[in-house]
Design a protein around this motif. Structure first.
Motif, PDB file in Angstrom:
ATOM      1  N   UNK A  91       0.846  -1.177   0.000  1.00  0.00           N
ATOM      2  CA  UNK A  91       0.000   0.000   0.000  1.00  0.00           C
ATOM      3  C   UNK A  91       0.891   1.240   0.000  1.00  0.00           C
ATOM      4  N   UNK A  92       0.686   2.147  -0.959  1.00  0.00           N
ATOM      5  CA  UNK A  92       1.550   3.318  -1.016  1.00  0.00           C
ATOM      6  C   UNK A  92       1.313   4.268   0.159  1.00  0.00           C
ATOM      7  N   UNK A  93       2.358   5.001   0.468  1.00  0.00           N
ATOM      8  CA  UNK A  93       2.259   6.067   1.469  1.00  0.00           C
ATOM      9  C   UNK A  93       1.335   7.137   0.913  1.00  0.00           C
ATOM     10  N   UNK A  94       0.481   7.697   1.753  1.00  0.00           N
ATOM     11  CA  UNK A  94      -0.433   8.752   1.338  1.00  0.00           C
ATOM     12  C   UNK A  94      -0.126  10.018   2.121  1.00  0.00           C
ATOM     13  N   UNK A  95      -0.018  11.132   1.377  1.00  0.00           N
ATOM     14  CA  UNK A  95       0.232  12.429   2.008  1.00  0.00           C
ATOM     15  C   UNK A  95      -0.684  13.464   1.353  1.00  0.00           C
ATOM     16  N   UNK A 109       1.554  18.589   2.548  1.00  0.00           N
ATOM     17  CA  UNK A 109       2.740  17.868   3.010  1.00  0.00           C
ATOM     18  C   UNK A 109       3.769  17.749   1.891  1.00  0.00           C
ATOM     19  N   UNK A 110       3.308  17.510   0.682  1.00  0.00           N
ATOM     20  CA  UNK A 110       4.230  17.420  -0.446  1.00  0.00           C
ATOM     21  C   UNK A 110       4.976  18.730  -0.615  1.00  0.00           C
ATOM     22  N   UNK A 111       4.258  19.818  -0.560  1.00  0.00           N
ATOM     23  CA  UNK A 111       4.877  21.136  -0.712  1.00  0.00           C
ATOM     24  C   UNK A 111       5.859  21.423   0.418  1.00  0.00           C
ATOM     25  N   UNK A 112       5.462  21.131   1.651  1.00  0.00           N
ATOM     26  CA  UNK A 112       6.291  21.487   2.801  1.00  0.00           C
ATOM     27  C   UNK A 112       7.401  20.494   3.103  1.00  0.00           C
ATOM     28  N   UNK A 113       7.246  19.257   2.657  1.00  0.00           N
ATOM     29  CA  UNK A 113       8.213  18.206   3.004  1.00  0.00           C
ATOM     30  C   UNK A 113       8.730  17.493   1.761  1.00  0.00           C
ATOM     31  N   UNK A 133      12.683   7.368  -3.390  1.00  0.00           N
ATOM     32  CA  UNK A 133      13.929   6.741  -3.827  1.00  0.00           C
ATOM     33  C   UNK A 133      14.303   5.531  -2.966  1.00  0.00           C
ATOM     34  N   UNK A 134      14.141   5.652  -1.675  1.00  0.00           N
ATOM     35  CA  UNK A 134      14.543   4.556  -0.788  1.00  0.00           C
ATOM     36  C   UNK A 134      13.622   3.349  -0.917  1.00  0.00           C
ATOM     37  N   UNK A 135      12.330   3.585  -1.010  1.00  0.00           N
ATOM     38  CA  UNK A 135      11.361   2.483  -1.047  1.00  0.00           C
ATOM     39  C   UNK A 135      11.053   1.996  -2.457  1.00  0.00           C
ATOM     40  N   UNK A 136      11.429   2.793  -3.459  1.00  0.00           N
ATOM     41  CA  UNK A 136      11.145   2.473  -4.859  1.00  0.00           C
ATOM     42  C   UNK A 136       9.654   2.178  -5.060  1.00  0.00           C
ATOM     43  N   UNK A 137       8.839   2.963  -4.383  1.00  0.00           N
ATOM     44  CA  UNK A 137       7.395   2.828  -4.542  1.00  0.00           C
ATOM     45  C   UNK A 137       6.776   4.211  -4.576  1.00  0.00           C
ATOM     46  N   UNK A 138       5.593   4.339  -5.146  1.00  0.00           N
ATOM     47  CA  UNK A 138       4.966   5.655  -5.270  1.00  0.00           C
ATOM     48  C   UNK A 138       4.417   6.193  -3.955  1.00  0.00           C
ATOM     49  N   UNK A 139       4.225   7.497  -3.947  1.00  0.00           N
ATOM     50  CA  UNK A 139       3.558   8.188  -2.848  1.00  0.00           C
ATOM     51  C   UNK A 139       2.278   8.787  -3.430  1.00  0.00           C
ATOM     52  N   UNK A 140       1.164   8.512  -2.802  1.00  0.00           N
ATOM     53  CA  UNK A 140      -0.132   9.014  -3.243  1.00  0.00           C
ATOM     54  C   UNK A 140      -0.370  10.371  -2.588  1.00  0.00           C
ATOM     55  N   UNK A 141      -0.717  11.364  -3.400  1.00  0.00           N
ATOM     56  CA  UNK A 141      -0.938  12.723  -2.902  1.00  0.00           C
ATOM     57  C   UNK A 141      -2.424  13.044  -2.987  1.00  0.00           C
ATOM     58  N   UNK A 157       0.094  10.819  -8.123  1.00  0.00           N
ATOM     59  CA  UNK A 157       1.024   9.800  -7.663  1.00  0.00           C
ATOM     60  C   UNK A 157       2.411  10.330  -7.965  1.00  0.00           C
ATOM     61  N   UNK A 158       3.282  10.303  -6.970  1.00  0.00           N
ATOM     62  CA  UNK A 158       4.654  10.774  -7.132  1.00  0.00           C
ATOM     63  C   UNK A 158       5.569   9.573  -6.955  1.00  0.00           C
ATOM     64  N   UNK A 159       6.542   9.434  -7.904  1.00  0.00           N
ATOM     65  CA  UNK A 159       7.490   8.324  -7.788  1.00  0.00           C
ATOM     66  C   UNK A 159       8.823   8.757  -8.379  1.00  0.00           C
ATOM     67  N   UNK A 160       9.861   8.015  -8.025  1.00  0.00           N
ATOM     68  CA  UNK A 160      11.180   8.308  -8.571  1.00  0.00           C
ATOM     69  C   UNK A 160      11.201   7.955 -10.052  1.00  0.00           C
TER      70      UNK A 160
END
Length: 87
Positions: A1-5, A9-13, A22-30, A39-42
């Motif tokens: 399950x992808x991290x959700x932010x 949070x995306x803007x500030x962090x 990069x570390x998890x090689x998985x997407x982040x759901x915004x 969806x943000x991913x490397x």
């Protein structure tokens, strides 16, 4: 399950989100206003995803060809390829 932010949070962090991607090689759901937005991913994860998607699409086309009878024995296919590349 992808991290959700949230988009805030995306803007500030951003640096933390980038590191996570990069570390998890998985997407982040915004999310934006509680709704899934992006969806943000490397780049590496995206390229791997794109390669898998292309492979799945090629396999689906092959299956469609098989089901439609658009196939030939492998020896004939190899012979045709050799003739084609000999030109």
């Amino acid at each position: 399950m992808p991290t959700t932010i949230s988009s805030i949070e995306l803007r500030n962090e951003y640096d933390d989100v980038s590191r996570t991607c990069h570390e998890r090689m998985e997407p982040v759901l915004v999310t934006k206003n509680g709704e899934r937005e992006l969806v943000v991913m490397s780049v590496e994860a995206y390229e791997a995803f794109a390669r898998r998607s292309e492979l799945v699409a090629a396999l689906a086309r092959g299956r469609e060809d098989d089901e439609a009878g658009r196939t030939m024995p492998s020896a004939e296919a190899v012979s045709r390829l050799r003739s084609e590349f000999a030109r």
